[in-house]
Design an enzyme around this catalytic site. Structure first.
Site, PDB file in Angstrom:
ATOM      1  N   ASP A  65    -106.842 -75.640  35.860  1.00  0.00           N
ATOM      2  CA  ASP A  65    -106.829 -74.368  35.149  1.00  0.00           C
ATOM      3  C   ASP A  65    -107.609 -74.578  33.859  1.00  0.00           C
ATOM      4  O   ASP A  65    -107.744 -75.711  33.374  1.00  0.00           O
ATOM      5  CB  ASP A  65    -105.390 -73.939  34.837  1.00  0.00           C
ATOM      6  N   ASP A  70    -113.095 -75.645  33.964  1.00  0.00           N
ATOM      7  CA  ASP A  70    -113.751 -74.338  33.913  1.00  0.00           C
ATOM      8  C   ASP A  70    -114.403 -74.144  35.269  1.00  0.00           C
ATOM      9  O   ASP A  70    -115.405 -74.794  35.590  1.00  0.00           O
ATOM     10  CB  ASP A  70    -114.793 -74.309  32.798  1.00  0.00           C
ATOM     11  N   TYR A 116    -114.931 -56.650  39.259  1.00  0.00           N
ATOM     12  CA  TYR A 116    -113.793 -57.217  39.989  1.00  0.00           C
ATOM     13  C   TYR A 116    -113.881 -56.857  41.468  1.00  0.00           C
ATOM     14  O   TYR A 116    -113.674 -57.711  42.341  1.00  0.00           O
ATOM     15  CB  TYR A 116    -112.486 -56.705  39.389  1.00  0.00           C
ATOM     16  N   THR A 125     -97.608 -60.617  38.347  1.00  0.00           N
ATOM     17  CA  THR A 125     -98.116 -61.820  37.694  1.00  0.00           C
ATOM     18  C   THR A 125     -98.612 -61.421  36.300  1.00  0.00           C
ATOM     19  O   THR A 125     -98.646 -60.226  35.962  1.00  0.00           O
ATOM     20  CB  THR A 125     -99.288 -62.440  38.478  1.00  0.00           C
TER      21      THR A 125
END
Length: 254
Positions: free
Chosen positions: A44, A68, A161, A196
């Site tokens: 992460d 990254d 997205y 989340t």
């Protein structure tokens, strides 16, 4: 509780790479894999949250690496460290992703487009690109990429997205075809709205509106997506590759 769709013992000793593990679907999946005895390479970009999560798991079977995913050298090095540490790579879940404020396409900031495509699509390619060679050394493996219902449907104000998640499904299918005969299975999962941190910015009214988009009249839980991911990782799905499984409370059935 372990799903009856696969043999829980099948994950014992397997080496799994999971991205986006500081929270959400990535964290839920990593925890379940740890509970089933897998060795984990957790990555992460949020080092503080990643390290805090990793400390809740068995340290001797977990390697946490700040990565990254937009930097292919960073991803390559993390996979190499995992292979060196645990002796190989068997499984991978590419769930790292971000969302940014909505904006109509005609005025969508170019830098925002670049960032979302870099993390949500190129980041998946960077991972798959180096996971496959590592798995070939072991004679095969299974990869699951996390897409979205927006990989199938357009969504106003979310051109980047939507494009990225469509791209993840296309990448999954192409890569699966390239390596199907080599023992590598590559699939995707398309969650609906899941409880989340990506939904953390929604107030109660907007959360109710998101829930109402699903015929089940609720948002999903990260563990519910994990169940699908574990099935796709396991030998229970041994004849499944190049597929994208909806886990969306009926959203795409409308």
């Amino acid at each position: 509780m372990a799903s009856p769709l696969f043999d829980p013992a099948a994950f014992l000793g397997k080496v799994a790479f999971v991205s986006g593990t500081a929270s959400g679907i990535g964290a839920a999946t990593a925890r379940r894999l740890a509970d089933l005895g897998a060795k984990l390479v957790l990555v992460d970009r949020d080092k503080i949250r990643l390290d805090a999560f990793a400390k809740t798991l068995a340290s001797e079977t977990v390697l946490a690496v700040e990565v990254d995913v937009t930097a292919i050298a960073s991803v390559k090095e993390a996979i190499k460290r995992g292979v060196d540490n645990f002796g190989g790579l068997d499984l991978a879940v590419n769930s790292a992703g971000i969302d940014l404020p909505r904006c109509e396409t005609a005025s969508y900031p170019c830098e925002q487009w670049d960032r979302i495509i870099a993390v949500n699509l190129t980041g998946v390619f960077n991972a798959v690109r180096h996971q496959i060679p590592a798995m070939l050394v072991r004679g095969g493996g299974s990869i699951v990429n996390v897409s979205s219902i927006m990989g199938f449907r357009g969504f106003a104000g979310q051109p980047a997205y939507t494009a990225a998640k469509h791209g993840v499904i296309g990448l999954t299918k192409a890569a699966a075809l390239d390596h199907a005969a080599q023992g590598i299975r590559i699939n995707a999962v398309a969650p609906g709205f899941i409880d989340t941190p990506l939904l953390g910015h929604l107030n109660d009214e907007k959360r109710r509106a998101a829930a109402a988009l699903h015929p089940m009249q609720r948002v999903g839980q990260a563990d519910e997506i994990t169940n699908v991911i574990l099935f796709l990782l396991s030998d229970a799905s041994s004849f499944v590759t190049g597929a994208c499984f909806d886990a969306d409370g009926g959203y795409l059935a409308k």
